[in-house]
Design an enzyme around this catalytic site. Structure first.
Site, short mmCIF file in Angstrom:
data_model
loop_
_atom_site.label_atom_id
_atom_site.label_comp_id
_atom_site.label_asym_id
_atom_site.label_seq_id
_atom_site.Cartn_x
_atom_site.Cartn_y
_atom_site.Cartn_z
N LYS A 293 -10.23 2.42 -2.11
CA LYS A 293 -10.40 1.84 -0.77
C LYS A 293 -11.74 2.24 -0.17
O LYS A 293 -12.03 3.42 -0.01
CB LYS A 293 -9.25 2.32 0.10
CG LYS A 293 -9.14 1.68 1.48
CD LYS A 293 -7.82 2.16 2.15
CE LYS A 293 -7.59 1.53 3.51
NZ LYS A 293 -6.26 1.92 4.06
N GLU B 221 0.83 -1.21 0.00
CA GLU B 221 0.00 0.00 0.00
C GLU B 221 0.87 1.26 0.00
O GLU B 221 1.82 1.36 0.77
CB GLU B 221 -0.89 0.00 1.25
CG GLU B 221 -1.94 1.11 1.26
CD GLU B 221 -2.76 1.13 2.54
OE1 GLU B 221 -2.32 0.54 3.56
OE2 GLU B 221 -3.86 1.73 2.54
N CYS C 164 -5.80 -2.80 2.36
CA CYS C 164 -5.50 -2.72 3.80
C CYS C 164 -6.73 -2.88 4.71
O CYS C 164 -7.21 -3.99 4.86
CB CYS C 164 -4.74 -1.44 4.09
SG CYS C 164 -3.79 -1.52 5.65
#
Lengths: 297, 297
Positions: free
Chosen positions: B118, B45, B155
């Site tokens: 995300k 990331e 993540c």
């Protein structure tokens, strides 16, 4: 944050055709767990008999019983005697031709606190459950007891993160899985290891995802396939208790065992403060979870 | 069932303030992975810089870039040169004051195959992401590439079974997590062990629940907190690849590393035949998954 300790017990044993002997093993385990301080005892799936779903046989529906019925009467008396909450797992006869795989929660005074009918029903060679068990129609509702709000699920449910999540969203303090899972004896050692590890991993992950302790109680021992079509099932035991970060608090192996351990229920909120998943769920974007599949347009 | 092998590579490295040095490390890793046969390379990331979310600083928005932009141009050229699909992770400047944490997939011909913004945004001490990143608005949509249909998540998404499930339901062949997670140095060893184990466990569980391989690529190394308020973050590395039963296929430790391994995509269907969870999901009883909480009536 103050500790809020609950001592829990799991009773893992073999089962045979003798119902009284099975119940005697269960009750001895409850007694031992209570002696060690347990206030909540989790039993394995369908603990009054052998795992009869290895083949399809209409006579086996005779094994079902009403709820309340003889097993809840007996286990209720045990709960009352030892002042423990018991999570039992029974073959429920609801109506002629209508049967469920049902977990029953007995309060420490012997009354029935509530029941959960297994929602996800498996069916694969050796586990012909779709023949025997009507899918549950009570939803994913925790059961309030003196030992906490119990998110009781049953066996195959353990593979579905949705079930654990719905219990957590309804305020469950603990997730509990009575289960009956084992190996197909001809499978090689690597496949067996993968299967048991997957079973442990996904249940520990429910603890992580939801910030809740998880109790899983499995049976042990070899049970032949009465039809002779397969080589039976070697139930793998390995009952365990995990904390709200998925950490193993206690576990047993492949022998009959009474597992007693302490769980600190206050840790759930402490863990959720650093890992606040319930805060961040994208509920605006989850609608497709109610689809069978998101087919290409 | 025939094997359908895909060689995948994960590039785990440290990051500092020197963007060119970070990208040089990334590109060296891609080259090495390609040399070992990888057709798909997953990066960690926000690999072009330090993890800048340790405190809130408006100037840090200058680190964001347009998509397409300089990083996708550069990484697209690398993808084309080495004929690999690259999953990159960038700080996207979408409009003045509107920024995302975005994974970009570069096809082996250097074109952009798609992007994922995300969806779940964390915010806890040391990870002030809600300040920097607008929650994604592209939903959970896999990206089609020559290396398969990629369920790319980022993540914090890794803690949400819903995200993995939605990718699986949309036909993802693999789940991929670029990530940046580490320890708060003052935490004791037991807490650190629980955290890393939870992180591995829940991602392996996504593999189990969905019958899909999972790739997780994390950064390594210590990065100080520029604000001086905390003791910084020790990123824990441990990038890994799991198969569709959650079994670890390959993993690395806490050093910079290029992890290359083979994944048999055909195993997913074989596993799903014995563990057919998609068949048995109780989609009639999952509506409450779109609630924040199931408040008592």
């Amino acid at each position: 944050m103050k500790h809020r300790t609950l001592t829990v017990g799991l009773v893992q044993h073999t089962c045979g055709e003798d119902r009284d002997a099975n119940l005697a093993a269960t009750i001895a385990g409850v007694r031992e767990a209570a002696r060690q301080g347990a206030r909540l005892v989790l039993l394995q799936e369908l603990h009054t008999g052998p795992y009869f779903c290895q083949h399809e046989e209409t006579d086996y529906f005779d094994r079902a019983e009403t709820l309340p019925g003889p097993s809840t009467d007996l286990l209720g008396a045990v709960a009352r005697e030892h002042k423990v909450v018991i999570v039992a797992s029974l073959f429920e006869r609801r109506a002629p031709g209508l049967y469920h795989n049902t977990a029953v929660v007995l309060e420490r005074d012997g009354t029935i606190a509530g029941k959960y009918r297994k929602m996800h029903i498996p069916d694969d060679p050796g586990y012909y459950e779709k023949f025997y068990f009507t899918p549950g129609d009570l939803g994913f509702e925790p059961i309030d007891t003196s030992a906490g709000r119990l998110g009781v699920l049953v066996c195959w449910d353990q593979w579905f993160p949705e079930a654990a999540r719905l219990m957590a969203l309804a305020g469950a303090d603990l997730l509990l899985y009575p289960t009956a899972i084992g190996w197909n004896p001809p499978d090689d050692a690597a496949e067996k290891a993968r299967q048991r590890e997957a079973w442990i991993t996904i249940q520990r992950a429910h603890a992580v995802a939801n910030g809740l302790p998880v109790l899983a109680c499995n049976r042990v021992g070899y049970e032949p396939d009465p039809s002779g079509h397969t080589e039976g099932i070697q139930f793998w035991g390995h009952s365990f208790v995990a904390g709200p970060q998925g950490e193993l608090l206690a576990a047993v192996g492949e022998q009959a065992a009474v597992l007693v351990t302490e769980v600190d229920l206050a840790r759930s909120e402490a863990v959720r403060r650093i890992w606040p998943y319930l805060r961040d769920r994208r509920i605006d974007a989850y609608q497709a979870l109610t689809l069978r599949y998101r087919d290409p347009r």
